[in-house]
Design a protein around this motif. Structure first.
Motif, PDB file in Angstrom:
ATOM      1  N   ILE A 252       0.829  -1.211   0.000  1.00 47.79           N
ATOM      2  CA  ILE A 252       0.000   0.000   0.000  1.00 47.79           C
ATOM      3  C   ILE A 252       0.860   1.257   0.000  1.00 47.79           C
ATOM      4  CG2 ILE A 252      -0.294   0.351   2.489  1.00 47.79           C
ATOM      5  CD1 ILE A 252      -3.276   0.847   1.840  1.00 47.79           C
TER       6      ILE A 252
ATOM      7  N   THR B 294     -12.960  -3.979  -4.936  1.00 50.49           N
ATOM      8  CA  THR B 294     -11.939  -3.881  -3.887  1.00 50.49           C
ATOM      9  C   THR B 294     -12.030  -2.565  -3.138  1.00 50.49           C
ATOM     10  OG1 THR B 294     -10.322  -2.956  -5.410  1.00 50.49           O
ATOM     11  CG2 THR B 294     -10.375  -5.356  -5.181  1.00 50.49           C
TER      12      THR B 294
ATOM     13  N   ARG C 113      -8.546   3.089  -1.701  1.00 52.99           N
ATOM     14  CA  ARG C 113      -7.365   3.001  -0.851  1.00 52.99           C
ATOM     15  C   ARG C 113      -7.368   4.225   0.054  1.00 52.99           C
ATOM     16  NH1 ARG C 113      -8.233  -0.905  -4.431  1.00 52.99           N
ATOM     17  NH2 ARG C 113      -6.393  -2.169  -4.897  1.00 52.99           N
TER      18      ARG C 113
ATOM     19  N   LYS D 111      -5.464   6.346   3.352  1.00 54.17           N
ATOM     20  CA  LYS D 111      -4.347   6.544   4.273  1.00 54.17           C
ATOM     21  C   LYS D 111      -4.652   7.743   5.157  1.00 54.17           C
ATOM     22  CE  LYS D 111       0.600   7.511   4.668  1.00 54.17           C
ATOM     23  NZ  LYS D 111       1.858   7.822   3.956  1.00 54.17           N
TER      24      LYS D 111
ATOM     25  N   SER E  24      -5.754   1.438   4.699  1.00 54.07           N
ATOM     26  CA  SER E  24      -6.831   0.530   4.302  1.00 54.07           C
ATOM     27  C   SER E  24      -6.760   0.278   2.806  1.00 54.07           C
ATOM     28  CB  SER E  24      -8.193   1.133   4.663  1.00 54.07           C
ATOM     29  OG  SER E  24      -9.254   0.344   4.151  1.00 54.07           O
ATOM     30  N   MET E  25      -6.830  -0.987   2.431  1.00 53.56           N
ATOM     31  CA  MET E  25      -6.860  -1.373   1.025  1.00 53.56           C
ATOM     32  C   MET E  25      -7.798  -2.573   0.891  1.00 53.56           C
ATOM     33  SD  MET E  25      -3.734  -2.295  -1.598  1.00 53.56           S
ATOM     34  CE  MET E  25      -3.293  -3.830  -0.788  1.00 53.56           C
TER      35      MET E  25
ATOM     36  N   LYS F  60      -6.914  -3.839   6.575  1.00 50.54           N
ATOM     37  CA  LYS F  60      -6.840  -2.588   7.326  1.00 50.54           C
ATOM     38  C   LYS F  60      -5.805  -2.724   8.440  1.00 50.54           C
ATOM     39  CE  LYS F  60     -11.617  -1.368   6.321  1.00 50.54           C
ATOM     40  NZ  LYS F  60     -11.751  -2.450   5.319  1.00 50.54           N
TER      41      LYS F  60
ATOM     42  N   ASN G   2      -8.934   6.312  -5.691  1.00 49.38           N
ATOM     43  CA  ASN G   2      -9.894   5.428  -6.355  1.00 49.38           C
ATOM     44  C   ASN G   2      -9.744   5.627  -7.854  1.00 49.38           C
ATOM     45  OD1 ASN G   2     -11.857   3.543  -6.682  1.00 49.38           O
ATOM     46  ND2 ASN G   2     -13.560   4.867  -6.123  1.00 49.38           N
TER      47      ASN G   2
END
Length: 339
Positions: free
Chosen positions: A10, A56, A59, A61, A78-79, A83, A124
């Protein structure tokens, strides 16, 4: 190993996206939270866009931003379904919901140290949005803390003069009625009456119950009014913000009280007082699940993040008691004043 791989992946993604960041503007919001309460920090994409990553999700941060970038704190990564929370935020921060355009987080058990600026980065597809949120912690006393105190000999053993002396010995003063009222508004609940600076005797109740002024009486300050200063009660003390450092002294083994006093002296400090531990806990969010000696011969430990086996129901300075001073069962908290 798996967590480390996730963090590495990430981090690479977030670093790579900087080069393709869209022109989405930064903007900031302010969130106000009560000490010990919860707060939601909002962070959303301006519109739904899930085409790039599909199911999915986005993402996310979150970072707590310091004046010096070197002291920035990671809060959450978080991806998709993965998390990770970090440091003092571990087990206190979570994504509010799983909407594809929402990276808002919930912080629980808010401490004074949580106040400050936070940065959220949402990725995204080709959309990369940075948002800033300022968290302000309010409620309770902002420049000190009120705490109940009684002597080693037991409860209700201090006349007014001795109550004044007891607070001073703990690096505090006798609290005023207004300070006790503010502490009650901040959640202080204590079912033992104590002296206040005007010579009155009161106690704060947030959860009415029979032994504490009756279950049918509402929350508030229970008052005995002005008392003869020779009467015996406990006392409510007020301790200001620390002008030094409160800390747990790491030792290879447990100590007697005399050994604890000497250990702090050997470290260039003094054994901490009750006022120090309450100020560090309430105003600085100090948290440690180790019982330690204090200067009055009591043993206590401060918990700002309730958890199993460490004050699971509430943030508090836990009181073990006044054990035999020759007992070799505890560590020690020290205090080093500013020079």
């Amino acid at each position: 190993m798996r967590n480390q791989l996730f963090i590495t992946i990430i981090s690479i993604i977030l670093a790579a996206k900087v080069q393709v960041r869209s022109a989405s503007p930064q903007f900031e919001v302010r969130v106000f939270a009560d000490l010990g309460g919860n707060a939601t920090l909002p962070c959303q994409l301006p519109s739904k866009d899930t085409m790039f990553f599909g199911a999915t999700g986005i993402r996310v941060k979150w970072t707590k931003v310091a004046e010096d970038e070197a002291f920035n704190e990671d809060v959450l990564l978080s991806m998709g379904f993965h998390k990770k929370t970090f440091g003092s935020f571990e087990d206190r921060v979570s994504i509010v919901n799983s909407d594809s355009d929402d990276g808002s987080i919930l912080i629980t058990n808010i401490a004074m140290q949580d106040a400050g600026k936070y940065q959220c980065e949402l990725i995204n597809g080709m959309t990369d949005v940075v948002q800033e949120v300022h968290l302000e912690v309010q409620g309770g006393l902002k420049d000190g803390v009120v705490f109940p105190y009684h002597l080693r000999v037991g409860r209700y053993n201090m006349n007014f003069t001795n109550a004044v002396r007891a607070c001073l010995e703990q690096d505090a003063v006798v609290a005023s009625s207004d300070q006790l009222l503010d502490a009650w508004r901040g959640g202080l609940d204590w079912c033992n009456a104590g002296w206040l600076s005007d010579g009155s005797v009161r106690y704060p109740i947030t959860k009415p119950r029979e032994p504490c002024g009756g279950a049918k009486n509402g929350p508030g300050l229970r008052s005995y009014g002005l008392q003869n200063r020779r009467s015996l009660f406990d006392v409510f003390c007020f301790s200001s913000a620390l002008k030094g450092t409160f800390y747990w002294l790491v030792q290879p083994e447990r100590l007697t009280f005399a050994e604890a006093v000497q250990a702090c002296l050997d470290d260039g400090a003094q054994i901490a007082k009750v006022g120090h531990i309450f100020s560090a806990w309430k105003l600085e969010g100090y948290d440690r699940c180790d019982a330690g000696w204090l200067a009055d011969g009591s043993v206590r430990y401060p918990i700002s993040r309730p958890r199993k086996n460490c004050s699971p129901t509430e943030a508090a300075v836990r009181f073990i008691g006044f054990p035999d001073k020759t007992q070799k069962s505890f560590g020690v908290y020290c205090y080093k004043a500013e020079q």
